[in-house]
Design an enzyme around this catalytic site. Structure first.
Site, PDB file in Angstrom:
ATOM      1  N   CYS A 188       0.806  -1.214   0.000  1.00  0.00           N
ATOM      2  CA  CYS A 188       0.000   0.000   0.000  1.00  0.00           C
ATOM      3  C   CYS A 188       0.848   1.276   0.000  1.00  0.00           C
ATOM      4  O   CYS A 188       1.874   1.350   0.663  1.00  0.00           O
ATOM      5  CB  CYS A 188      -0.890   0.024   1.228  1.00  0.00           C
ATOM      6  SG  CYS A 188      -1.851  -1.457   1.409  1.00  0.00           S
ATOM      7  N   LYS A 214       6.384  -5.003  -4.012  1.00  0.00           N
ATOM      8  CA  LYS A 214       7.798  -4.622  -3.999  1.00  0.00           C
ATOM      9  C   LYS A 214       8.270  -4.323  -2.584  1.00  0.00           C
ATOM     10  O   LYS A 214       9.360  -4.687  -2.190  1.00  0.00           O
ATOM     11  CB  LYS A 214       7.986  -3.395  -4.898  1.00  0.00           C
ATOM     12  CG  LYS A 214       9.401  -2.882  -4.977  1.00  0.00           C
ATOM     13  CD  LYS A 214      10.261  -3.850  -5.757  1.00  0.00           C
ATOM     14  CE  LYS A 214      11.728  -3.458  -5.793  1.00  0.00           C
ATOM     15  NZ  LYS A 214      12.563  -4.620  -6.149  1.00  0.00           N
ATOM     16  N   HIS A 221      20.892 -35.906   1.172  1.00  0.00           N
ATOM     17  CA  HIS A 221      20.144 -35.892   2.435  1.00  0.00           C
ATOM     18  C   HIS A 221      18.646 -35.657   2.214  1.00  0.00           C
ATOM     19  O   HIS A 221      17.937 -35.301   3.144  1.00  0.00           O
ATOM     20  CB  HIS A 221      20.728 -34.832   3.370  1.00  0.00           C
ATOM     21  CG  HIS A 221      22.165 -35.058   3.660  1.00  0.00           C
ATOM     22  ND1 HIS A 221      22.608 -36.113   4.424  1.00  0.00           N
ATOM     23  CD2 HIS A 221      23.278 -34.402   3.233  1.00  0.00           C
ATOM     24  CE1 HIS A 221      23.930 -36.080   4.478  1.00  0.00           C
ATOM     25  NE2 HIS A 221      24.351 -35.060   3.763  1.00  0.00           N
ATOM     26  N   ARG A 232       5.567  -0.540  -5.964  1.00  0.00           N
ATOM     27  CA  ARG A 232       5.499  -1.245  -4.677  1.00  0.00           C
ATOM     28  C   ARG A 232       4.531  -2.423  -4.729  1.00  0.00           C
ATOM     29  O   ARG A 232       4.564  -3.289  -3.864  1.00  0.00           O
ATOM     30  CB  ARG A 232       5.017  -0.281  -3.585  1.00  0.00           C
ATOM     31  CG  ARG A 232       6.005   0.825  -3.283  1.00  0.00           C
ATOM     32  CD  ARG A 232       5.343   1.936  -2.518  1.00  0.00           C
ATOM     33  NE  ARG A 232       4.934   1.528  -1.204  1.00  0.00           N
ATOM     34  CZ  ARG A 232       5.354   2.093  -0.079  1.00  0.00           C
ATOM     35  NH1 ARG A 232       6.202   3.088  -0.133  1.00  0.00           N
ATOM     36  NH2 ARG A 232       4.930   1.683   1.072  1.00  0.00           N
ATOM     37  N   GLU A 256       9.256 -16.680  -8.237  1.00  0.00           N
ATOM     38  CA  GLU A 256       8.422 -15.493  -8.024  1.00  0.00           C
ATOM     39  C   GLU A 256       7.881 -14.882  -9.308  1.00  0.00           C
ATOM     40  O   GLU A 256       6.801 -14.320  -9.300  1.00  0.00           O
ATOM     41  CB  GLU A 256       9.119 -14.465  -7.124  1.00  0.00           C
ATOM     42  CG  GLU A 256      10.083 -13.517  -7.769  1.00  0.00           C
ATOM     43  CD  GLU A 256      10.670 -12.503  -6.772  1.00  0.00           C
ATOM     44  OE1 GLU A 256      11.871 -12.274  -6.838  1.00  0.00           O
ATOM     45  OE2 GLU A 256       9.931 -11.925  -5.961  1.00  0.00           O
ATOM     46  N   LYS A 296      14.088 -16.325  -7.719  1.00  0.00           N
ATOM     47  CA  LYS A 296      13.760 -15.509  -8.889  1.00  0.00           C
ATOM     48  C   LYS A 296      12.835 -16.278  -9.830  1.00  0.00           C
ATOM     49  O   LYS A 296      11.855 -15.741 -10.322  1.00  0.00           O
ATOM     50  CB  LYS A 296      15.063 -15.134  -9.590  1.00  0.00           C
ATOM     51  CG  LYS A 296      15.112 -13.752 -10.110  1.00  0.00           C
ATOM     52  CD  LYS A 296      15.496 -12.674  -9.133  1.00  0.00           C
ATOM     53  CE  LYS A 296      14.746 -12.622  -7.842  1.00  0.00           C
ATOM     54  NZ  LYS A 296      15.210 -11.639  -6.912  1.00  0.00           N
ATOM     55  N   GLU A 298      18.950 -17.820  -4.424  1.00  0.00           N
ATOM     56  CA  GLU A 298      18.453 -16.620  -5.101  1.00  0.00           C
ATOM     57  C   GLU A 298      17.916 -16.967  -6.497  1.00  0.00           C
ATOM     58  O   GLU A 298      16.876 -16.467  -6.927  1.00  0.00           O
ATOM     59  CB  GLU A 298      19.576 -15.572  -5.159  1.00  0.00           C
ATOM     60  CG  GLU A 298      19.311 -14.348  -6.023  1.00  0.00           C
ATOM     61  CD  GLU A 298      18.104 -13.518  -5.607  1.00  0.00           C
ATOM     62  OE1 GLU A 298      17.506 -13.777  -4.554  1.00  0.00           O
ATOM     63  OE2 GLU A 298      17.727 -12.612  -6.377  1.00  0.00           O
ATOM     64  N   TRP A 311      -2.957  -2.956  -1.414  1.00  0.00           N
ATOM     65  CA  TRP A 311      -2.543  -4.353  -1.620  1.00  0.00           C
ATOM     66  C   TRP A 311      -3.327  -5.140  -0.594  1.00  0.00           C
ATOM     67  O   TRP A 311      -3.097  -5.019   0.606  1.00  0.00           O
ATOM     68  CB  TRP A 311      -1.039  -4.465  -1.385  1.00  0.00           C
ATOM     69  CG  TRP A 311      -0.435  -5.761  -1.821  1.00  0.00           C
ATOM     70  CD1 TRP A 311       0.002  -6.102  -3.065  1.00  0.00           C
ATOM     71  CD2 TRP A 311      -0.155  -6.895  -0.984  1.00  0.00           C
ATOM     72  NE1 TRP A 311       0.519  -7.367  -3.050  1.00  0.00           N
ATOM     73  CE2 TRP A 311       0.441  -7.877  -1.786  1.00  0.00           C
ATOM     74  CE3 TRP A 311      -0.359  -7.167   0.370  1.00  0.00           C
ATOM     75  CZ2 TRP A 311       0.837  -9.106  -1.296  1.00  0.00           C
ATOM     76  CZ3 TRP A 311       0.039  -8.404   0.859  1.00  0.00           C
ATOM     77  CH2 TRP A 311       0.629  -9.359   0.019  1.00  0.00           C
ATOM     78  N   ASN A 344      -2.302   2.596   5.790  1.00  0.00           N
ATOM     79  CA  ASN A 344      -1.364   1.484   5.550  1.00  0.00           C
ATOM     80  C   ASN A 344      -1.176   0.753   6.862  1.00  0.00           C
ATOM     81  O   ASN A 344      -1.070   1.395   7.900  1.00  0.00           O
ATOM     82  CB  ASN A 344       0.008   2.008   5.112  1.00  0.00           C
ATOM     83  CG  ASN A 344       0.021   2.445   3.671  1.00  0.00           C
ATOM     84  OD1 ASN A 344      -0.985   2.343   2.973  1.00  0.00           O
ATOM     85  ND2 ASN A 344       1.160   2.946   3.223  1.00  0.00           N
ATOM     86  N   GLY A 345      -1.054  -0.545   6.803  1.00  0.00           N
ATOM     87  CA  GLY A 345      -0.826  -1.314   8.029  1.00  0.00           C
ATOM     88  C   GLY A 345      -2.029  -2.177   8.350  1.00  0.00           C
ATOM     89  O   GLY A 345      -2.882  -2.427   7.487  1.00  0.00           O
TER      90      GLY A 345
HETATM   91  O1  M6R Z   1      13.143  -4.128   0.322  1.00  0.00           O
HETATM   92  P1  M6R Z   1      13.756  -5.368   0.927  1.00  0.00           P
HETATM   93  O2  M6R Z   1      15.095  -5.654   0.348  1.00  0.00           O
HETATM   94  O3  M6R Z   1      13.809  -5.310   2.428  1.00  0.00           O
HETATM   95  O4  M6R Z   1      12.784  -6.526   0.529  1.00  0.00           O
HETATM   96  C1  M6R Z   1      12.972  -7.837   0.990  1.00  0.00           C
HETATM   97  C2  M6R Z   1      12.172  -8.841   0.177  1.00  0.00           C
HETATM   98  O5  M6R Z   1      10.810  -8.571   0.294  1.00  0.00           O
HETATM   99  C3  M6R Z   1      12.569  -8.827  -1.308  1.00  0.00           C
HETATM  100  O6  M6R Z   1      13.929  -9.022  -1.490  1.00  0.00           O
HETATM  101  C4  M6R Z   1      11.790  -9.903  -2.081  1.00  0.00           C
HETATM  102  O7  M6R Z   1      12.208 -11.156  -1.662  1.00  0.00           O
HETATM  103  C5  M6R Z   1      12.000  -9.713  -3.592  1.00  0.00           C
HETATM  104  N1  M6R Z   1      10.743  -9.670  -4.264  1.00  0.00           N
HETATM  105  C6  M6R Z   1      12.809 -10.774  -4.224  1.00  0.00           C
HETATM  106  O8  M6R Z   1      12.999 -10.578  -5.591  1.00  0.00           O
END
Ligand code: M6R
Length: 607
Positions: free
Chosen positions: A2, A602, A503, A27, A487, A484, A480, A74, A100-101
């Site tokens: 938000c 974001k 394991h 965001r 997501e 990627k 990572e 959001w 927000n929140g």
């Molecule tokens: O803004 P931040 O780096 O604190 O955000 C952390 C995660 O929310 C962020 O890295 C998220 O995992 C990404 N969408 C990954 O691509």
């Protein structure tokens, strides 16, 4: 997640509201709306979808007035519907609120208001706020008193902004846990949940602290403490940040643009810090705490998502280069752990946005303990950047795609710079410094293979599952790479350290379960090759990233991506690029909304 904007001043409010909402689109959100106050009437416009749809609605039926509020939602409480989107109003349509929140005790308040005869139109926690203020207004006959009394009843996290037809000369704001800033300009007051929307208008900003409220008029603001009602005097601060507008240019998506910005990001992150000719790393952001750093014997890194994975690379770097024990924890777990920390421990938070709720909460937990807090943050002026004692900015510029790419690379670069800065007698110091200087050039060479990687990604885009493996510095890369892919393409993917295969994960492997392996040169080469052999022997297909001159791993693989060879400590910076491209092109092939993947935001500003 938000986003909040508000304006009161000489201009038409809707222009700032719409531009401001657009600047926060990255965001992540699912619906948006504005409410504009014209003398005593309030015009409300809300849409499910993008700000461009709201603009269209505004062109057809323009809101007029010099005060207003706007929001990108959001969904948390209640589905994605026009009714549930903000601004929300009381049942008499006199008080309009954006929030927000999460109001944790909203059920309790709702039950009380329902008993008073209040009818609700939606399912959000926010809707209780204007109704509560309205009820309290009946009692107090004064907007300020009603607003302040309502705030005392709210529990949870919030940034709230309100307009009301009972007081057209003021906007009301308050915050606990969610960020809120007021920009002060000649032509009015600009409110934002971060500095992004405010910066094009003014750099004079006052940030509300937790438990603070504000009454904002055209040309002044008054702050008060929510619990004590005491007035607070705080002048504006000058934000030393340049407004950087990010445009896609000729790229179809921000993500691919940001991947291509990796080499220049590394240059920007190192600029003025890596002095290759003098053989030093200078970090102005750590100067002030230099003496304290000399006494630090442990660093706890706290972060979420991709920033957490950057932290895992940082752990290897700091331990090897600076000889300092490091522990990396997910901020969302750390905040609820009962973990004793000694005064000789430093806590280092890592965040692109600087607004991640879990990371902020984790840092708050140690506030006042005397423990040194440091930050690796990309967004200047953000909450985490302001909360930490000292830090090093990433200088990656605005990152708009939800999937973090260039920010990861910038975070790892900062870790490397900090590790070199803190190192005492690291044997490869000069070699690494020289190599780091020429690294961006080498990464540019990876893009020569973009077309090949695109074809590979398309070939594998039909897979339902993917395993990512690597060892040592390449282990966080595997995590990572898998994040990627999942997501943005929604293909199920998991990252493992190669040595863990036997394991458990090996049970998954068959001809339909491919593996993406990072087989970059190090003294564990043979061990990773053995892990790959085990996969190969079970008909598992492997896409491997190798560096020049490696052949053993390539022989076991169906497909090979060759990248320039660098020292192991720099491998995450170059090795991650093929993984980013692979995820991007797989998602592209599947027709995904790459910059705004489903269910993700974001900036994760709620728990
Ligand atoms: O803004 P931040 O780096 O604190 O955000 C952390 C995660 O929310 C962020 O890295 C998220 O995992 C990404 N969408 C990954 O691509």
């Amino acid at each position: 997640m938000c986003g909040i904007v508000g304006y009161i001043g000489k201009k038409q409010a809707k222009d700032y509201l719409l531009d401001g909402l657009e600047s926060m689109e990255y965001r992540g959100y699912d619906s948006t709306g504005i409410a504009v106050l014209d003398k005593k009437s309030i015009n409300l416009a809300k849409v499910v979808g993008r700000v461009e749809h709201l603009r269209k609605a505004e062109r057809e039926n323009p809101s007029k007035g010099h005060a207003g509020i706007g929001h990108t939602r959001w969904a948390t409480h209640g589905g994605v519907t026009k009714n549930n989107s903000h601004p929300h109003h009381d049942q008499n349509k006199e008080f309009y609120v954006i929030h927000n929140g999460i109001i944790e005790n909203y059920q309790e308040i709702k039950a009380y208001l329902t008993k008073q005869g209040v009818k609700f139109y939606g399912d959000t926690d926010t809707e209780v706020i204007p109704n509560l203020i309205s009820e309290l207004y009946k009692e107090h006959g004064d907007v300020q008193k009603a607003f302040k009394a309502a705030l005392k009843s709210l529990r949870g996290a919030y940034a709230i902004v309100m307009i009301t037809s009972h007081d057209p000369g003021n906007i009301y704001a308050a915050k606990f846990s969610s960020p809120l800033a007021i920009g002060v300009a000649e032509d009015g007051m600009y409110i934002g949940s971060d500095a992004m929307p405010i910066l094009p208008h003014t750099k004079q900003v006052v940030f509300l602290e937790d438990n603070e409220g504000a009454v904002v008029s055209c040309n002044s603001y008054e702050l008060f403490h929510i619990k004590t009602d005491k007035s607070i005097k705080r002048p504006t601060e000058l934000l030393e940040i340049e407004h950087e507008a990010a445009e896609k240019g000729d790229y179809p998506d921000f993500m691919i643009k940001e991947i291509h910005e990796v080499p220049q990001t590394i240059r920007a992150t190192m600029l003025g810090r890596l002095r290759a000719d003098e053989g030093i790393v200078k970090l102005g952001g750590l100067e002030e705490v230099r003496d304290q750093l000399d006494y630090i014997d442990r660093i706890v890194v706290l972060a979420c998502g991709t920033s957490y994975y950057a932290g895992l690379v940082g752990e290897y770097l700091l331990e090897e280069i600076s000889n300092i024990p490091v522990e990396v924890q997910q901020a969302s777990e750390f905040r609820y752990r009962q973990e004793p920390l000694s005064r000789s421990t430093a806590v280092l938070v890592v965040s692109q946005s600087g607004e991640t709720a879990d990371t902020i909460a984790a840092l708050k937990k140690i506030e006042g303990s005397g423990i040194l807090t440091l930050g690796i943050v990309n967004a200047p002026g953000s909450t985490l950047a302001r909360m930490t004692d000292a830090g090093v900015y990433c200088h990656a510029g605005p990152e708009k795609a939800v999937a973090s790419t260039k920010a990861f690379v910038a975070q790892v670069t900062v870790f490397l710079l900090i590790a070199l800065h803190l190192s005492k007698n690291y044997r490869n110091f000069d070699k690494l410094i020289a190599e780091l200087d020429s690294l961006p050039q080498k990464i540019e060479e990876v893009f020569a293979q973009e077309e090949k990687i695109r074809k590979l990604a398309e070939k594998y885009s039909t897979a339902n599952d993917f395993l990512y493996i690597g060892r040592r510095y390449a282990y966080p890369l595997a995590l990572e790479g898998a994040l990627k892919l999942k997501e943005i393409s929604y293909i199920h993917a998991e990252g493992f350290a190669g040595g863990e295969m036997k394991h458990g994960p090996l049970a998954l492997i068959d001809k339909n379960f491919p593996t993406f392996a990072f087989a970059l040169s190090n003294d564990l080469d043979e061990k990773l090759v053995s892990n790959m052999q085990e996969i190969h022997a079970r008909d598992g297909k492997i896409v491997v990233v190798v560096d020049e001159g490696k052949s053993e791993a390539a022989k076991l693989s169906e497909d090979t991506i060759v990248i320039p060879k660098v020292s192991e400590q720099l491998q995450p910076l170059i090795g991650v690029v093929p993984a980013f491209l692979f995820a991007y092109y797989a998602a592209k092939r599947l027709g995904r909304d790459i910059d705004k993947p489903r269910n993700l935001a974001k900036s994760v500003t709620v728990e």
